[in-house]
Scaffold this active site. Structure first.
Site, PDB file in Angstrom:
ATOM      1  N   ASN A   7       0.872  -1.177   0.000  1.00 40.35           N
ATOM      2  CA  ASN A   7       0.000   0.000   0.000  1.00 40.35           C
ATOM      3  C   ASN A   7       0.910   1.229   0.000  1.00 40.35           C
ATOM      4  OD1 ASN A   7      -1.799   2.081   0.542  1.00 40.35           O
ATOM      5  ND2 ASN A   7      -2.868   1.010   2.181  1.00 40.35           N
ATOM      6  N   ARG A  94      -2.340  -1.867  -3.745  1.00 39.99           N
ATOM      7  CA  ARG A  94      -3.388  -0.856  -3.693  1.00 39.99           C
ATOM      8  C   ARG A  94      -3.105   0.172  -4.781  1.00 39.99           C
ATOM      9  NH1 ARG A  94      -3.582   4.573  -0.240  1.00 39.99           N
ATOM     10  NH2 ARG A  94      -5.698   5.238  -0.735  1.00 39.99           N
ATOM     11  N   HIS A 183     -11.479   5.374  -0.977  1.00 38.22           N
ATOM     12  CA  HIS A 183     -11.555   4.576   0.254  1.00 38.22           C
ATOM     13  C   HIS A 183     -12.427   3.335   0.054  1.00 38.22           C
ATOM     14  CE1 HIS A 183     -10.786   8.515   2.683  1.00 38.22           C
ATOM     15  NE2 HIS A 183      -9.642   7.914   2.393  1.00 38.22           N
ATOM     16  N   LEU A 210     -13.104   7.938   8.743  1.00 36.72           N
ATOM     17  CA  LEU A 210     -12.553   9.199   9.241  1.00 36.72           C
ATOM     18  C   LEU A 210     -11.075   9.028   9.576  1.00 36.72           C
ATOM     19  CD1 LEU A 210     -15.466  10.207  11.678  1.00 36.72           C
ATOM     20  CD2 LEU A 210     -15.146  10.898   9.284  1.00 36.72           C
ATOM     21  N   GLY A 213      -7.843  11.708   5.511  1.00 36.83           N
ATOM     22  CA  GLY A 213      -8.868  11.828   4.486  1.00 36.83           C
ATOM     23  C   GLY A 213     -10.148  11.223   5.020  1.00 36.83           C
ATOM     24  N   ARG A 242      -8.021  18.977   3.877  1.00 39.32           N
ATOM     25  CA  ARG A 242      -8.879  19.270   2.725  1.00 39.32           C
ATOM     26  C   ARG A 242     -10.174  19.924   3.180  1.00 39.32           C
ATOM     27  NH1 ARG A 242      -8.283  13.240   0.897  1.00 39.32           N
ATOM     28  NH2 ARG A 242      -6.120  13.188   0.196  1.00 39.32           N
ATOM     29  N   GLY A 333     -12.313   7.737  13.384  1.00 41.13           N
ATOM     30  CA  GLY A 333     -13.553   7.015  13.636  1.00 41.13           C
ATOM     31  C   GLY A 333     -13.421   5.939  14.698  1.00 41.13           C
ATOM     32  N   GLU A 334     -12.259   5.298  14.742  1.00 42.34           N
ATOM     33  CA  GLU A 334     -12.040   4.215  15.704  1.00 42.34           C
ATOM     34  C   GLU A 334     -11.565   4.717  17.068  1.00 42.34           C
ATOM     35  OE1 GLU A 334      -9.401   1.272  13.988  1.00 42.34           O
ATOM     36  OE2 GLU A 334     -10.313   1.588  12.024  1.00 42.34           O
ATOM     37  N   GLU A 385      -7.474  -2.535   5.439  1.00 38.75           N
ATOM     38  CA  GLU A 385      -7.404  -2.487   3.984  1.00 38.75           C
ATOM     39  C   GLU A 385      -6.423  -3.523   3.440  1.00 38.75           C
ATOM     40  OE1 GLU A 385      -7.877   1.866   2.422  1.00 38.75           O
ATOM     41  OE2 GLU A 385      -6.970   1.977   4.416  1.00 38.75           O
TER      42      GLU A 385
END
Length: 398
Positions: A7, A94, A183, A210, A213, A242, A333-334, A385
């Site tokens: 990746n 990836r 994503h 989250l 990016g 961003r 998010g985690e 991922e």
């Protein structure tokens, strides 16, 4: 079967070696600051439920040199996990942008490489580096199958009324201007975990990724039907640096009245905006520290961040005609329970009710943090991922 997953970013390579179909990660690592002073490799080996970490600090001039060092760590010394390059059966890459050409994992040949090159202009920071790592891996693991897994592939099920922009068709046909979404590997992985947890294939899920990016995806019966990132990864949610969605008139105004060039505008919206532009840092931990010190701009940054997510949840609830579950995943998010609470606050109309104790008790595994009476499941699911790429490679080859 040994499958190596690569990746690659603009100045980094993340990698993991999996034994499939055992779903076992043998080792993982990160090559960071490639081509920059302070380059280093952090390599972890997993054996007998123990983790050994090897750290190397040395200048790494390019991605090719980085991959050669990774091969040495995999095959040499007391912590070697393979004896020779031929032990790797497949290398999964990836690749950020697959355009409309690829809707799943794809064996890499000259035609596929040509298509990846054609898409350099749509992902200039990522596709060229992804391509370089494919070339180096072909030279390093000469007997292995090389497989591309595209960030955009999962979103190829989005219907045309969602992926087309309201501009003349010529721009779509001649310049490929449409929503692609990103994503996708992460959204696919966590949504499949959620579907299994819910025990129902006919599901309506909103996946919220989250990290630095950020993106949000509406997923119906396991398929992406809309997503917040569009032609590029700039649109949608507020991110680390961003801006997310912004009125195009702002761009015209800055060009006409402030003399901004296209390069300056790209830098502004991609690298100087988001949490950094509003709150003073792109790192959520720094933002939290600034808030504790009474910084009002940092507080506003969090409010903007959570508000934009709530808007998309409402929008996607309409698109899906209901919600069975929402998912929080990726770094923020985690790990940021306050963001999860802020997003879920005052969404009771949609049947979203957060359990504060469960939210605080999350421990890095699939966790339901919704109240017992919540009509919608609120799930925190660690994304993986690299495993998703390995799984797609294994399925393709079998």
């Amino acid at each position: 079967m040994n499958i190596l997953v690569i990746n690659s970013g603009s100045s980094s390579i993340k990698y993991q070696l999996f034994k499939m179909p055992l779903q076992q990660a043998v080792c993982s690592g990160l090559v960071e600051r490639i081509g920059i002073e302070g380059s280093f490799i952090k390599h972890s080996v997993f054996k007998n439920q123990e983790k050994t970490v090897i750290e190397i600090e040395a200048f790494i001039s390019n991605h090719g040199e980085g991959l050669k060092q990774v091969l040495a760590l995999l095959s040499e010394g007391e912590h070697a996990v393979i004896s020779k390059p031929e032990d790797v059966v497949a290398v999964g890459h990836r690749v950020v942008h697959g355009g409309e050409h690829f809707a799943g994992a794809t064996l890499i040949n000259d035609e596929v490489k040509q298509q990846i090159r054609k898409l350099f202009s749509l992902a200039p920071l990522h596709n060229p580096v992804n391509y370089k790592c494919i070339e180096v891996a072909e030279q390093t693991f000469t007997s292995a199958k090389q497989v591309a897994v595209f960030d955009t592939a999962f979103h190829q099920t989005i219907p045309r009324q969602a992926f087309r922009y309201a501009i003349p068709e010529w721009y779509y046909k001649e310049h490929s201007i449409r929503v692609y979404g990103f994503h996708g590997t992460s959204h696919k992985y966590v949504s499949e975990q959620a579907i299994h947890s819910l025990g129902k294939a006919d599901s309506k899920i909103i996946s919220i990724h989250l990290g630095n990016g950020c993106s949000i995806t509406a997923i119906k019966n396991g398929q992406s039907i809309d997503t917040s990132m569009g032609f590029g990864p700039l649109s949608g949610l507020v991110m680390g640096t961003r801006s997310g969605d912004i009125d195009p008139s702002v761009i015209f105004h800055l060009m006409e009245h402030a003399g901004y060039t296209l390069e300056q505008l790209s830098t502004l919206l991609n690298k100087q905006s988001g949490l950094l532009g509003v709150g003073g840092s792109s790192d959520m931990r720094d933002i939290r520290k600034l808030i504790s010190e009474g910084n009002e701009n940092a507080k506003l940054a969090i409010e903007l961040y959570a508000y934009r997510i709530k808007k998309f949840i409402g929008s996607y609830a309409a698109v899906l005609n209901g919600i069975d579950a929402i998912i929080f995943t990726a770094g923020v998010g985690e790990n940021d329970l306050e963001i999860r609470a802020a997003v879920c606050k005052e969404l009771s109309y949609l049947g979203i009710e957060l359990d504060e104790a469960k939210n605080k008790g999350y421990k890095q595994e699939l966790t339901d943090i919704s109240r017992a009476d919540s009509k919608v499941k609120i799930l925190v699911i660690p994304t993986n991922e690299e495993y998703e790429i390995a799984s797609q490679c294994f399925n393709l080859l079998n």
